[in-house]
Structures are given as C-alpha cells and as structure tokens.
Write a protein that holds these residues in place. Structure first.
Motif, PDB file in Angstrom:
ATOM      1  N   ILE A   1       7.862  38.679 -51.595  1.00 42.17           N
ATOM      2  CA  ILE A   1       8.614  37.476 -51.185  1.00 42.17           C
ATOM      3  C   ILE A   1       7.695  36.263 -51.118  1.00 42.17           C
ATOM      4  O   ILE A   1       8.066  35.168 -51.504  1.00 42.17           O
ATOM      5  N   ASN A   2       6.488  36.497 -50.603  1.00 46.95           N
ATOM      6  CA  ASN A   2       5.514  35.423 -50.404  1.00 46.95           C
ATOM      7  C   ASN A   2       6.098  34.249 -49.615  1.00 46.95           C
ATOM      8  O   ASN A   2       6.108  33.096 -50.084  1.00 46.95           O
ATOM      9  N   PRO A   3       6.583  34.523 -48.384  1.00 48.48           N
ATOM     10  CA  PRO A   3       7.177  33.447 -47.579  1.00 48.48           C
ATOM     11  C   PRO A   3       6.089  32.497 -47.088  1.00 48.48           C
ATOM     12  O   PRO A   3       4.909  32.840 -47.120  1.00 48.48           O
ATOM     13  N   LYS A   4       6.497  31.345 -46.613  1.00 45.06           N
ATOM     14  CA  LYS A   4       5.532  30.421 -46.001  1.00 45.06           C
ATOM     15  C   LYS A   4       5.438  30.686 -44.493  1.00 45.06           C
ATOM     16  O   LYS A   4       4.414  30.468 -43.880  1.00 45.06           O
ATOM     17  N   ILE A   5       6.568  31.112 -43.920  1.00 45.18           N
ATOM     18  CA  ILE A   5       6.646  31.302 -42.466  1.00 45.18           C
ATOM     19  C   ILE A   5       7.109  32.725 -42.166  1.00 45.18           C
ATOM     20  O   ILE A   5       8.023  33.242 -42.816  1.00 45.18           O
ATOM     21  N   ILE A   6       6.467  33.340 -41.153  1.00 47.03           N
ATOM     22  CA  ILE A   6       6.898  34.665 -40.684  1.00 47.03           C
ATOM     23  C   ILE A   6       7.191  34.550 -39.193  1.00 47.03           C
ATOM     24  O   ILE A   6       6.335  34.084 -38.429  1.00 47.03           O
TER      25      ILE A   6
ATOM     26  N   ALA B   1      12.743  33.909 -50.274  1.00 51.10           N
ATOM     27  CA  ALA B   1      12.879  33.110 -49.050  1.00 51.10           C
ATOM     28  C   ALA B   1      11.571  32.440 -48.627  1.00 51.10           C
ATOM     29  O   ALA B   1      10.491  32.978 -48.840  1.00 51.10           O
ATOM     30  N   VAL B   2      11.713  31.298 -47.976  1.00 48.38           N
ATOM     31  CA  VAL B   2      10.561  30.592 -47.405  1.00 48.38           C
ATOM     32  C   VAL B   2      10.198  31.222 -46.059  1.00 48.38           C
ATOM     33  O   VAL B   2       9.055  31.200 -45.617  1.00 48.38           O
TER      34      VAL B   2
END
Ligand code: URA
Length: 186
Positions: A112-117, A35-36
């Motif tokens: 996951i290394n998302p861009k947004i949390i 997921a992003v």
C-alpha cells in the motif's frame, strides 16, 4: 516479494499459529489498496470472523462515524489488524501469534505504501511503535518511522466502554485529518 493475490492466498491458507484452528475466516483487510492512510487495530472479533472483514461490528460502526465526520472517505484508507484470525473470546493476541502474523501486515504496508498509519489501541501501539509505550502517554503525538507518519490513539472499543475517551480520540483524528490535507495539497 508478494503480489496482493499471493498475499491473500497465503493468509487464507495460513497455519502459522493455533488461531487457525478456531477461525471461521481469515480477516486480511478492507479498503483502498492505494490508500494514503492505513488504520491498524488488534484482531478480528466475532462479527469480523464471521464476515471475513475488519471493523464491521460495534467498534467498527463507531470508527466509521468518526471517519465520516472528518470526511475521510473509504477510498482514502485501508484497515487491517495485528492478527488476521480471531483470538478465542476476543482475548488479546499472544506475543507468538502477533509475531507470526506481523510479516503479513508488513507486506500489506509495503504494497500500500501509505503516508500515514494510525495505531488503534495498545496492541497496535505495542507492535508498531514501541513495546513499552503507554497509550495514555503517547496518544495524539506523531511518530516518524522510515517514511511513515504514525499516530497512536485509542481503540474505538475503548470508547464504547468509556465515553470520556471520545474527546481525545476526536482530537487525535483531527490531527490525522490535518496531516492528510497537508499531504493531499502538497
Ligand atoms: N477490533 C479490532 O481490533 N479489529 C477488528 O477488526 C474489530 C474489532
């Protein structure tokens, strides 16, 4: 270095804190592991503990409707909590419980290394952004930590208690949607 399978196995067998004594299921997370966007809540409630999945109760339904309204689809996000086992009577997780559980969450973020949390509520804000931050002062503002864009907002359960917070949460999530568009169209 964990793989997903190792992480899940270790969480299921975890006895690092006393919450293991009263849990029915360990609630690791749900959603897309590529997921992003990652959403982080506080800890499982009764229904989450029974089903082994996060945000499946009333607060989760509200969150789902918000995400649906913004066309944030299930394959775009992953959702987890600061602690993976239900605190008795839904009390706030203790510092020691959170600290013992946080390495699992950090591993999830790394995998996951998302861009947004998105930090949902005061507990997520405390452990992810700043232990002294006040939610009413910082919600709706972007924080950049390492490579992550972090948005603090209210916990959906707070909206169930106080309708007036709905507008704020909607505004905050609209910013998340905008950032998603920027990232996905880049
Ligand atoms: N509240 C949370 O913080 N997490 C859940 O999974 C459910 C309710």
């Amino acid at each position: 270095m964990y793989s997903w399978d190792e992480l899940i196995e270790e969480c299921r067998n975890c006895t690092r804190c006393d919450l293991c004594k009263t849990r029915t299921n360990v609630v690791v997370g749900r959603g897309s592991i590529s997921a992003v966007l990652m959403l982080i809540g506080e800890g499982p409630g009764r229904q989450e503990d029974e089903q082994g999945l996060p945000f499946v109760g009333a607060a989760g339904k509200l969150l789902d409707s918000l995400l649906n309204a913004l066309r944030i689809k299930e394959d775009m996000y992953y959702i987890a909590n600061i602690v993976k086992c239900r605190p008795p009577s839904n009390r706030v997780p203790r510092e020691e419980e959170a600290q013992k559980c946080l390495p699992y969450l950090r591993t999830q973020v790394r995998l996951i290394n998302p861009k947004i949390i998105v930090c949902l509520g005061a507990t997520a804000i405390k452990y992810i952004i700043d232990k002294d931050a006040k939610i009413t002062q910082i919600r709706g503002q972007w924080f950049k930590k390492q490579q992550f864009w972090i948005m603090p907002t209210f916990h959906p359960a707070a909206l169930l208690r106080d309708e007036s917070k709905k507008t704020y949460m909607w505004e905050d999530f609209k910013k998340v949607r905008q950032k998603l568009d920027e990232i996905l169209n880049a």
